[in-house]
Design an enzyme around this catalytic site. Structure first.
Site, mmCIF file in Angstrom:
data_model
loop_
_atom_site.group_PDB
_atom_site.id
_atom_site.type_symbol
_atom_site.label_atom_id
_atom_site.label_comp_id
_atom_site.label_asym_id
_atom_site.label_seq_id
_atom_site.Cartn_x
_atom_site.Cartn_y
_atom_site.Cartn_z
ATOM 1 C CG ASP A 117 -1.764 1.239 1.349
ATOM 2 O OD1 ASP A 117 -2.197 1.584 2.472
ATOM 3 O OD2 ASP A 117 -1.992 1.882 0.304
ATOM 4 C CB SER B 1 -2.228 15.407 -13.022
ATOM 5 O OG SER B 1 -2.698 15.282 -14.361
HETATM 6 C C1 LIG Z 1 -10.825 6.485 -0.316
HETATM 7 S S1 LIG Z 1 -9.541 5.455 0.024
HETATM 8 C C2 LIG Z 1 -10.252 3.896 0.059
HETATM 9 C C3 LIG Z 1 -9.206 2.832 -0.007
HETATM 10 N N1 LIG Z 1 -9.864 1.536 -0.008
HETATM 11 C C4 LIG Z 1 -10.162 0.932 -1.142
HETATM 12 O O1 LIG Z 1 -9.916 1.388 -2.243
HETATM 13 C C5 LIG Z 1 -10.760 -0.457 -0.966
HETATM 14 C C6 LIG Z 1 -9.613 -1.457 -0.909
HETATM 15 C C7 LIG Z 1 -10.100 -2.823 -0.570
HETATM 16 C C8 LIG Z 1 -10.117 -3.801 -1.533
HETATM 17 C C9 LIG Z 1 -10.540 -5.091 -1.236
HETATM 18 C C10 LIG Z 1 -11.001 -5.398 0.046
HETATM 19 C C11 LIG Z 1 -10.985 -4.382 1.029
HETATM 20 C C12 LIG Z 1 -10.549 -3.110 0.727
HETATM 21 N N2 LIG Z 1 -11.672 -0.759 -2.082
HETATM 22 C C13 LIG Z 1 -12.867 -0.139 -2.124
HETATM 23 O O2 LIG Z 1 -13.195 0.710 -1.300
HETATM 24 N N3 LIG Z 1 -13.729 -0.531 -3.117
HETATM 25 C C14 LIG Z 1 -15.069 0.062 -3.184
HETATM 26 C C15 LIG Z 1 -15.381 0.443 -4.586
HETATM 27 O O3 LIG Z 1 -15.193 -0.673 -5.447
HETATM 28 C C16 LIG Z 1 -13.849 -1.106 -5.449
HETATM 29 C C17 LIG Z 1 -13.422 -1.593 -4.078
HETATM 30 C C18 LIG Z 1 -8.278 2.831 1.215
HETATM 31 O O4 LIG Z 1 -8.701 3.016 2.318
HETATM 32 N N4 LIG Z 1 -6.998 2.473 0.895
HETATM 33 C C19 LIG Z 1 -6.036 2.234 1.968
HETATM 34 C C20 LIG Z 1 -5.451 0.840 1.881
HETATM 35 C C21 LIG Z 1 -6.531 -0.243 1.951
HETATM 36 C C22 LIG Z 1 -5.927 -1.578 1.569
HETATM 37 C C23 LIG Z 1 -6.926 -2.716 1.708
HETATM 38 C C24 LIG Z 1 -7.503 -2.782 3.089
HETATM 39 C C25 LIG Z 1 -8.120 -1.437 3.509
HETATM 40 C C26 LIG Z 1 -7.119 -0.305 3.358
HETATM 41 C C27 LIG Z 1 -4.921 3.299 1.860
HETATM 42 O O5 LIG Z 1 -4.368 3.291 0.551
HETATM 43 C C28 LIG Z 1 -5.443 4.642 2.251
HETATM 44 O O6 LIG Z 1 -6.071 4.789 3.250
HETATM 45 O O7 LIG Z 1 -5.189 5.632 1.402
HETATM 46 C C29 LIG Z 1 -5.561 6.930 1.872
HETATM 47 C C30 LIG Z 1 -4.437 7.892 1.594
HETATM 48 C C31 LIG Z 1 -6.839 7.339 1.167
#
Ligand SMILES: CSC[C@H](NC(=O)[C@H](Cc1ccccc1)NC(=O)N1CCOCC1)C(=O)N[C@@H](CC1CCCCC1)[C@@H](O)C(=O)OC(C)C
Length: 327
Positions: A35, A199
């Site tokens: 990540d 960007s």
């Molecule tokens: C608005 S930021 C949302 C982002 N989460 C996501 O993008 C999650 C990731 C995920 C995938 C599979 C299973 C569980 C979680 N996916 C998600 O929200 N989705 C909803 C929409 O359809 C696509 C999948 C996020 O929180 N990213 C984290 C890392 C993430 C890794 C997986 C476990 C949960 C945490 C991180 O990159 C972060 O917080 O970034 C900040 C800077 C926004």
């Protein structure tokens, strides 16, 4: 010295990308989500309540001859999607793609939120953002890449993520054969602890480029491409069957519709995300969910996996810059 580790999508939607990581002596191999949007390396462990750990591979520090407890240290993190975890801290040897870091902070989860319990694709995260974002108290810990960088041939790593196919995370070298075009570098701003860049414009399909300054981060841990509403609305205006679906909290459209590409400027170049990558996943019947959605309420734009899949991305800590090359 260098390291090279394969990654693969966690499911049929490319929701996240998983890489196997070896921790301890003898090696305990865990599937982790790399990540670049956070800075903690944390794992499900023997200290995670067994009801929460069910279905996950765990790290057991007591079985590793090289583990050491960091006395008095703790960590606690909440992500953009409001998932969270917390616990205590060990150091141990962590090997990724054949490159070993000794004395790496391995944060052991004593608590994980429901989303993590349910997501058995990963047994934790490898944070690859800047060290300033690490949550360990009282003494911040370094990321695996930060610890590795002084021993790597070059202080760089690359992300190569692919739709429904294996990709790679390479450390210490840039394999330009993974790209079809040249690498364009842009400076990062380090104040927020992210791989943050600006960007200057975007284009939809073959249309003209529109000036619009986007302050965003390159985030392998975010599934989608999340940009300002004005850009997102302009994009789906070009998609005849698109509508904003309150229940899905995003734009959906007819799965059979041909989606335009989306291009964003990187310095004097542009990266083009093909429409096929923006047709993210079916939600029901013939309705599909878009891979480009609004960054509303996050406070920053996120070039997540949907954008990264179109490129080879170079995270260059030595020169504090980000490189993008069309794939
Ligand atoms: C608005 S930021 C949302 C982002 N989460 C996501 O993008 C999650 C990731 C995920 C995938 C599979 C299973 C569980 C979680 N996916 C998600 O929200 N989705 C909803 C929409 O359809 C696509 C999948 C996020 O929180 N990213 C984290 C890392 C993430 C890794 C997986 C476990 C949960 C945490 C991180 O990159 C972060 O917080 O970034 C900040 C800077 C926004």
């Amino acid at each position: 010295q260098t390291g090279s580790a394969p990654n693969h999508p966690s499911d049929s939607e490319d929701d996240e990308y998983i890489t196997n990581v070896s921790i301890g002596t003898p090696a305990q191999v865990l599937p982790l989500d790399f990540d670049t949007g956070s800075s903690d390396l944390w794992v499900f462990s023997s200290e995670t309540p067994s009801s929460s750990a069910r279905g996950h591979t765990i790290y057991t520090p007591s079985k590793s001859s090289t583990s050491k407890k960091v006395s008095g240290a703790s960590w606690s993190i909440t992500y953009g999607d409001n998932s969270s975890s917390s616990g205590d801290v060990y150091t141990d040897t962590v090997t990724i793609g054949g490159f070993s870091v000794t004395g790496q902070a391995v944060e052991s989860a004593t608590k994980v939120s429901t989303q993590f319990v349910q997501d058995t694709s990963n047994s934790g995260l490898v944070g690859l953002a800047l060290d300033s974002g690490n949550t360990v108290k009282p003494t911040k810990q370094k990321t695996w890449f930060s610890n590795a960088s002084s021993h790597l041939a070059q202080p760089v790593f690359t992300a190569d993520l692919n739709h429904q196919a294996d990709g790679s995370y390479n450390f210490g070298f840039i394999d330009t054969t993974l790209a079809s075009g040249p690498i364009t570098y842009v400076p990062i701003s380090t104040g927020n602890g992210f791989w943050e860049f600006t960007s200057a414009s975007y284009a939809i399909g073959g249309g003209s480029s529109k000036k619009h300054s986007t302050d965003g981060i390159a985030d392998t841990g975010t599934t989608l491409l999340l940009l300002d509403d004005t850009i997102v609305d302009a994009y789906y205006n070009q998609v005849e069957s698109a509508q904003y679906d309150d229940s899905q909290e995003g734009y959906t459209f007819d799965c059979s519709e041909d989606l335009p590409s989306f291009s964003f400027a990187v310095g004097s170049s542009t990266i083009t995300v093909p429409g096929s990558l923006i047709n993210f996943a079916p939600v029901d019947g013939n309705t599909c969910f878009g891979g480009l959605q609004s960054d509303d309420g996050i406070g920053i734009s996120i070039f997540g996996d949907v954008a990264i899949k179109a490129a080879l991305v170079v995270f260059d800590l030595g020169n504090k810059r980000l490189g993008w090359a069309q794939k």
